[in-house]
Design a protein around this motif. Structure first.
Motif, short mmCIF file in Angstrom:
data_model
loop_
_atom_site.label_atom_id
_atom_site.label_comp_id
_atom_site.label_asym_id
_atom_site.label_seq_id
_atom_site.Cartn_x
_atom_site.Cartn_y
_atom_site.Cartn_z
N PHE A 37 41.08 139.32 -21.37
CA PHE A 37 40.99 140.07 -22.78
C PHE A 37 40.31 139.31 -23.80
O PHE A 37 40.70 138.21 -23.97
CB PHE A 37 42.20 140.81 -23.22
CG PHE A 37 42.48 141.30 -24.57
CD1 PHE A 37 42.08 142.58 -24.75
CD2 PHE A 37 42.87 140.36 -25.65
CE1 PHE A 37 42.12 143.16 -26.05
CE2 PHE A 37 42.72 140.83 -27.11
CZ PHE A 37 42.51 142.30 -27.02
N CYS A 63 38.23 143.57 -20.87
CA CYS A 63 38.58 144.37 -21.87
C CYS A 63 38.22 143.69 -23.26
O CYS A 63 38.26 142.52 -23.25
CB CYS A 63 40.26 144.57 -22.03
SG CYS A 63 40.82 145.41 -20.77
N THR A 64 37.50 144.39 -24.08
CA THR A 64 37.22 144.00 -25.49
C THR A 64 37.51 144.87 -26.36
O THR A 64 37.68 146.33 -26.22
CB THR A 64 35.69 143.79 -25.61
OG1 THR A 64 34.98 144.90 -25.52
CG2 THR A 64 35.06 142.70 -24.60
N ILE A 70 36.82 149.25 -21.30
CA ILE A 70 37.33 148.54 -20.17
C ILE A 70 36.28 148.39 -19.22
O ILE A 70 35.58 149.51 -18.82
CB ILE A 70 38.47 149.08 -19.82
CG1 ILE A 70 39.73 149.07 -20.72
CG2 ILE A 70 38.81 148.51 -18.31
CD1 ILE A 70 40.78 149.97 -20.38
#
Length: 92
Positions: A37, A63-64, A70
């Motif tokens: 992440f 994930c951003t 995702i």
């Protein structure tokens, strides 16, 4: 993290400051799933994530926050992803 911590009967959590550290820790931890992440995506991390995936049979989930996206490195990509999408990918 708090959502994952609620699943302690189903998951064990190990944290790392960056992908390079995760590669080192993965030798001992042998993860089934790696959740990566960041607020923004960094191209240089893509290569390290691929290496992590090649060393282990782990499902890598990237994930951003910048794009509500995702990417699951089994060729799944979910645009406008929700928390439920993330939890489903981790617990799959």
């Amino acid at each position: 993290m708090s959502l994952l911590e609620q699943q302690t009967d189903r998951v064990a959590i190990e944290t790392a400051a960056d992908v390079r550290t995760a590669l080192q820790k993965s030798q001992a931890f042998q993860p089934d799933v790696v959740l990566y992440f960041r607020e923004t995506s960094r191209p240089e991390d893509e290569m390290l994530l691929q290496e992590l995936m090649s060393r282990h049979r782990a499902r890598v989930i990237h994930c951003t926050l910048e794009a509500d996206r995702i990417t699951i490195y089994d060729q799944t990509s979910i645009n406008h992803a929700t928390v439920d999408d993330l939890m489903a990918a981790v617990l799959k």
